[in-house]
Write an enzyme that holds these catalytic residues in place. Structure first.
Site, PDB file in Angstrom:
ATOM      1  N   SER A   1     -54.811  89.560 -71.294  1.00  0.00           N
ATOM      2  CA  SER A   1     -54.788  88.337 -72.102  1.00  0.00           C
ATOM      3  C   SER A   1     -53.467  87.604 -71.868  1.00  0.00           C
ATOM      4  CB  SER A   1     -54.924  88.671 -73.585  1.00  0.00           C
ATOM      5  OG  SER A   1     -53.694  89.215 -74.041  1.00  0.00           O
TER       6      SER A   1
ATOM      7  N   HIS B   1     -49.635  83.463 -50.001  1.00  0.00           N
ATOM      8  CA  HIS B   1     -50.024  82.065 -50.270  1.00  0.00           C
ATOM      9  C   HIS B   1     -50.351  81.323 -48.973  1.00  0.00           C
ATOM     10  CE1 HIS B   1     -49.080  82.178 -54.463  1.00  0.00           C
ATOM     11  NE2 HIS B   1     -47.775  82.239 -54.330  1.00  0.00           N
TER      12      HIS B   1
ATOM     13  N   GLU C   1     -51.277  86.442 -73.943  1.00  0.00           N
ATOM     14  CA  GLU C   1     -50.171  86.940 -74.784  1.00  0.00           C
ATOM     15  C   GLU C   1     -49.641  88.259 -74.247  1.00  0.00           C
ATOM     16  OE1 GLU C   1     -53.081  85.815 -75.884  1.00  0.00           O
ATOM     17  OE2 GLU C   1     -52.367  83.921 -76.753  1.00  0.00           O
TER      18      GLU C   1
HETATM   19  S1  PPS Z   1     -47.319  82.249 -58.287  1.00  0.00           S
HETATM   20  O1  PPS Z   1     -45.885  81.877 -58.405  1.00  0.00           O
HETATM   21  O2  PPS Z   1     -47.978  81.440 -57.307  1.00  0.00           O
HETATM   22  O3  PPS Z   1     -47.532  83.671 -58.051  1.00  0.00           O
HETATM   23  O4  PPS Z   1     -47.941  81.866 -59.724  1.00  0.00           O
HETATM   24  P1  PPS Z   1     -49.387  82.307 -60.219  1.00  0.00           P
HETATM   25  O5  PPS Z   1     -49.325  83.680 -60.725  1.00  0.00           O
HETATM   26  O6  PPS Z   1     -50.392  81.983 -59.192  1.00  0.00           O
HETATM   27  O7  PPS Z   1     -49.683  81.302 -61.411  1.00  0.00           O
HETATM   28  C1  PPS Z   1     -48.911  81.236 -62.571  1.00  0.00           C
HETATM   29  C2  PPS Z   1     -49.775  80.554 -63.613  1.00  0.00           C
HETATM   30  O8  PPS Z   1     -50.759  81.493 -64.105  1.00  0.00           O
HETATM   31  C3  PPS Z   1     -50.639  81.564 -65.518  1.00  0.00           C
HETATM   32  N1  PPS Z   1     -51.014  82.896 -66.015  1.00  0.00           N
HETATM   33  C4  PPS Z   1     -51.981  83.097 -66.923  1.00  0.00           C
HETATM   34  N2  PPS Z   1     -52.813  82.231 -67.534  1.00  0.00           N
HETATM   35  C5  PPS Z   1     -53.690  82.751 -68.443  1.00  0.00           C
HETATM   36  N3  PPS Z   1     -53.739  84.054 -68.764  1.00  0.00           N
HETATM   37  C6  PPS Z   1     -52.931  84.960 -68.172  1.00  0.00           C
HETATM   38  N4  PPS Z   1     -52.994  86.247 -68.488  1.00  0.00           N
HETATM   39  C7  PPS Z   1     -51.993  84.479 -67.205  1.00  0.00           C
HETATM   40  N5  PPS Z   1     -51.045  85.056 -66.424  1.00  0.00           N
HETATM   41  C8  PPS Z   1     -50.454  84.081 -65.715  1.00  0.00           C
HETATM   42  C9  PPS Z   1     -49.166  81.235 -65.752  1.00  0.00           C
HETATM   43  O9  PPS Z   1     -48.924  80.936 -67.106  1.00  0.00           O
HETATM   44  C10 PPS Z   1     -48.988  80.068 -64.816  1.00  0.00           C
HETATM   45  O10 PPS Z   1     -49.666  78.882 -65.244  1.00  0.00           O
HETATM   46  P2  PPS Z   1     -49.010  77.757 -66.200  1.00  0.00           P
HETATM   47  O11 PPS Z   1     -49.975  76.619 -66.187  1.00  0.00           O
HETATM   48  O12 PPS Z   1     -47.688  77.419 -65.608  1.00  0.00           O
HETATM   49  O13 PPS Z   1     -48.901  78.379 -67.551  1.00  0.00           O
END
Ligand code: PPS
Length: 338
Positions: free
Chosen positions: A258, A140, A260
């Protein structure tokens, strides 16, 4: 003692208190001119980090980079894990079996994690060093705090942007669940805007990679594009990484990636990092699901109109000099410029 590449200036205690950080917090500055061009005056550039990061910064800066590495660089909560899983599968011939069996944090280490949690039994810098090639490494850190060899050896870098309002909301939930923050949402949002949470300020971090987006070894994309057309992003990343991929594999990847499927996949929910944090702090963390909501525009029903206004003004002020609009970042596509 070797001279450090960085120096730290402590930030005021009331900010630390507000963010529920135990121990110090600092602005980190480069001690000499970085070997890449950054936006603004490099001498005035800083990155805010908890003081627990200080022992790892020089180790990270001097980390041995390999030309065939792939780096995923993001601000927190911008879709890092999602892109890591995507890229790891592309690099590893769509080996879904291993992807499901081995925790993603082991397959693709978070380089500076020892700065987030100290004294973890598993040193992430050593783990990254020991990984066989081609490695996939997450960070990061802003461009100028990354290992300096990145800018001479030029491994491939994937940068994922996300609308800062949604990233900030996601970070707030993360800070509550992982760090134990019990302050208000408004206080957290102000700390984010003012650049006091780990890895901020946000806009210079994004703008450094934005200005590198045309470089052959840099792929700039967005969470929003992944949501809009995951299959297209998979195809573009495969092209960037020079990996052949069939339409059938794109289909399989789209299903595996996805929301889910990732939500229900323990290998992608940072379970090991959670355990390290719990063990290191000796505290129970509130129930928190890493793959949480996964939508574009989560700020719309999670932030007040006043806070949204503050965010928008802050973005305008930061982008004005560059004649950029916030939508430019989410819409950019390396091979299909819209
Ligand atoms: S970290 O801690 O910085 O590594 O987090 P990071 O992985 O960058 O971000 C986490 C957010 O990504 C969402 N996420 C997804 N969204 C859509 N589809 C898929 N497959 C997916 N995988 C991870 C996750 O839900 C976090 O976002 P929010 O808004 O909190 O749901």
């Amino acid at each position: 003692m070797p001279q450090s590449s960085f120096f730290a200036k402590s930030v005021p205690f009331d900010q630390i208190d507000k963010l529920a950080i135990t121990g110090g917090y600092s602005s980190i500055y480069a001690a000499q001119q970085p070997n890449l061009t950054v936006v603004g005056n490099w001498e005035q550039r800083f990155c805010r980090l908890a003081d627990t990061f200080q022992p790892v910064l020089d180790r990270v800066y001097n980390f041995e980079v390999r030309e065939d590495d792939v780096w995923i660089v993001t601000l927190p909560k911008c879709g890092t894990t999602w892109m890591q899983e995507l890229a790891w599968l592309l690099i590893n011939d769509c080996d879904f079996k291993t992807a499901k069996e081995v925790d993603l944090t082991l397959r693709s280490p978070f380089l500076e994690f020892n700065g987030v949690v100290q004294n973890v039994p598993h040193d992430t810098i050593e783990a990254a060093d020991a990984l066989s090639s081609p490695r996939l490494i997450k960070s990061h850190l802003p461009a100028w705090l990354l290992p300096h060899q990145i800018w001479s050896k030029k491994p491939k870098i994937i940068y994922v942007y996300r609308n800062p309002k949604d990233a900030a909301i996601s970070y707030f939930h993360h800070w509550r669940g992982m760090v134990g923050y019990q302050g208000t949402k408004a206080d957290f949002m102000h700390s984010f805007i003012d650049g006091y949470v780990n890895f901020t300020p946000c806009w210079p971090h994004i703008l450094d990679f934005w200005q590198l987006r045309h470089e052959a070894h840099v792929f700039f994309t967005s969470y929003e594009q992944m949501k809009e057309n995951l299959g297209e992003v998979i195809t573009e990343v495969a092209r960037f990484l020079k990996r052949n991929i069939s339409p059938r594999q794109v289909q399989h990847l789209t299903e595996h990636l996805s929301f889910e499927s990732m939500r229900d996949n323990p290998a992608c929910n940072h379970v090991k990092e959670f355990e390290s944090m719990k063990a290191a702090t000796g505290r129970e963390v509130e129930e928190f699901r890493f793959v949480r909501r996964g939508v574009v525009g989560s700020h719309k029903d999670e932030l007040t109109a006043d806070l949204i206004g503050e965010f928008d003004l802050w973005s305008d002020v930061n982008l004005r000099d560059y004649k950029l609009h916030i939508d430019d970042f989410a819409n950019y596509s390396k091979y299909n410029s819209k």
